[in-house]
Design an enzyme around this catalytic site. Structure first.
Site, PDB file in Angstrom:
ATOM      1  N   LYS A  87       2.595   8.733 -12.805  1.00 22.01           N
ATOM      2  CA  LYS A  87       1.993   7.542 -12.197  1.00 22.01           C
ATOM      3  C   LYS A  87       1.027   6.920 -13.205  1.00 22.01           C
ATOM      4  CE  LYS A  87       0.433   6.545  -7.491  1.00 22.01           C
ATOM      5  NZ  LYS A  87      -0.368   7.101  -6.395  1.00 22.01           N
TER       6      LYS A  87
HETATM    7  O1  G3P Z   1      -1.003   5.114  -2.214  1.00 24.13           O
HETATM    8  C1  G3P Z   1      -2.229   4.541  -2.564  1.00 24.13           C
HETATM    9  C2  G3P Z   1      -3.235   4.920  -1.574  1.00 24.13           C
HETATM   10  O2  G3P Z   1      -3.580   6.270  -1.679  1.00 24.13           O
HETATM   11  C3  G3P Z   1      -4.418   4.043  -1.531  1.00 24.13           C
HETATM   12  O3  G3P Z   1      -4.697   3.913  -0.204  1.00 24.13           O
HETATM   13  O4  G3P Z   1      -6.020   3.368   1.771  1.00 24.13           O
HETATM   14  O5  G3P Z   1      -7.147   4.073  -0.367  1.00 24.13           O
HETATM   15  O6  G3P Z   1      -6.091   1.849  -0.188  1.00 24.13           O
HETATM   16  P1  G3P Z   1      -6.064   3.258   0.257  1.00 24.13           P
END
Ligand code: G3P
Length: 220
Positions: A87
């Site tokens: 990633k």
């Molecule tokens: O897959 C990306 C994710 O982990 C980010 O999620 O909710 O922190 O924006 P969030």
């Protein structure tokens, strides 16, 4: 082409992944430094455990920004298991390394994608996955699902093979809308995957069936 919408678990919790696996909700796993921090355990131990539990792609993220440092980290990550996907951040250096790794047959997931232009660059650089962050766009008052839709149309127009892995999924509605606009995969926290099964009318209906069955004095 035969298509199956893939469900990935956006977590570094081995326990939660194991539970989701029982109903085929783990076609893959995505992790990031924040999710690793949340687990509070050794990164290499977590990564090895997840990769042996899941046969699908497991995205492990680099933790530096220069191409030189990211290359060193990427080479260490792919040693962990055959199903590791590297990633990389959607930056200029990230794109350069993406091209380099993709040319060697190493799968890359370009993360932190917020625009169609960035998704186009990821595809041109040969990325296996692109991860548009739906919820974080919504946080900035931009409809994250619209981006998924635009990427779908553009990738289809030009037959790019890069898979759209919708990330930063925060609700059941996000998942439904991703399915409607044709995301190849969603990656969601286990808690969101769980609530997909919930509906008040399901609960109400079940309570009534159980009540009537008890009144019938019968057994299966
Ligand atoms: O897959 C990306 C994710 O982990 C980010 O999620 O909710 O922190 O924006 P969030």
């Amino acid at each position: 082409m035969v298509y199956e919408m893939k469900f990935f678990a956006d977590t570094a919790s081995v326990k939660k992944i194991a539970e989701l696996k029982t109903i085929n909700l783990v076609n893959g796993v995505t992790t990031n430094p924040s999710l690793i921090l949340k687990e509070g355990k050794d990164f290499h131990k977590i990564a090895r455990e997840i990769c042996s539990l899941v046969s699908g792609p497991v995205s492990l993220e680099v933790s530096s920004t220069s191409i030189k440092e990211m290359r060193v980290e990427a080479n260490k990550l792919i040693e962990i298991s055959d199903n590791v996907v590297v990633k990389l951040p959607l930056t200029w250096d990230g794109l350069k390394l993406c091209r380099e790794l993709s040319d060697k047959g190493i799968k890359v997931n370009m993360t932190l994608c917020f625009t169609l232009n960035q998704a186009l660059l990821a595809a041109k650089a040969g990325s296996h996955f692109v991860s548009p962050f739906v919820g974080r766009l919504d946080d900035s008052n931009i409809d994250g699902i619209e981006l998924i839709k635009k990427i779908r149309i553009t990738y289809d127009n030009y037959q790019f093979n890069t898979k759209i892995l919708a990330a930063s999924i925060r609700s059941q509605e996000h998942i439904e809308r991703c399915a409607l606009v044709g995301a190849d995969a969603i990656t969601a926290p286990p808690e969101i995957l769980h609530v997909m099964a919930d509906h008040p009318l399901t609960e109400k209906g079940l309570a009534k069936f159980l009540e009537d069955w008890a009144k019938s004095n019968q057994k299966i």
